[in-house]
Design a protein around this motif. Structure first.
Motif, short mmCIF file in Angstrom:
data_model
loop_
_atom_site.label_atom_id
_atom_site.label_comp_id
_atom_site.label_asym_id
_atom_site.label_seq_id
_atom_site.Cartn_x
_atom_site.Cartn_y
_atom_site.Cartn_z
N PRO A 1 8.33 23.05 19.34
CA PRO A 1 8.21 21.62 19.60
C PRO A 1 7.25 20.91 18.64
N CYS A 2 7.64 20.92 17.37
CA CYS A 2 6.79 20.32 16.33
C CYS A 2 7.69 19.72 15.26
N GLU A 3 7.35 18.54 14.82
CA GLU A 3 8.15 17.84 13.81
C GLU A 3 8.34 18.70 12.54
N ASP A 4 7.32 19.44 12.15
CA ASP A 4 7.36 20.26 10.93
C ASP A 4 8.28 21.47 11.05
N ALA A 5 8.77 21.79 12.23
CA ALA A 5 9.57 23.00 12.44
C ALA A 5 11.00 22.87 11.94
#
Length: 146
Positions: A30-34
């Motif tokens: 749950p992370c934008e960078d993933a």
């Protein structure tokens, strides 16, 4: 399972036991960078657990192989890792990344080992997420390893 050579951690214990097993699980990060890993997707994780110690139990085992597999397989196989209480979508140190899953596996195993009279130690978890991606987790050297 295909034969695999794992990195060998250095230690001074008399016995070293390694257990291979696998489990199928889904997760998302749950992370934008993933990137694409933000979407729910699954893996067949392959794990190798390294346990060491100087004393065997009354059965002549350092630890029973079956117990190691049950601790992880029964908990995580065919689950969504994000729903397990050990992971947290609000805390980046508890996202179910390969690194954190490997660390969590080591902690679960060590909690079990700490209850055994011969006090074996989990010194390495090798966790393969895909055929080309894996993580090796080792507790900090000297962290309760005597």
């Amino acid at each position: 399972m295909m034969q695999q050579i794992y990195p060998a951690p250095y230690h001074h214990f008399r016995f070293e036991l390694n257990k291979d097993f696998h489990f199928a699980a889904a997760h998302y990060i749950p992370c934008e960078d993933a990137g694409k890993c933000r979407q729910v997707h699954g893996h067949t994780y392959f794990a190798n657990i390294t346990i060491v110690g100087n004393e065997l139990n009354d059965s002549g085992f350092l630890v029973n192989f079956q117990d190691l597999k049950k601790l992880i397989h029964q908990r995580f196989d065919h689950t969504l890792l994000n729903e397990d209480s050990l992971f947290d979508d609000q805390d980046s140190e508890k996202f179910p990344t390969t690194e954190i899953v490997a660390k969590t596996v080591a902690e679960i195993i060590q909690q079990h080992l700490d209850q055994l009279p011969n006090k074996p130690k989990c010194i390495q978890v090798f966790l393969r997420e895909t055929p080309t991606s894996y993580c090796v987790y080792r507790p900090i050297s000297g962290a309760n390893l005597s």
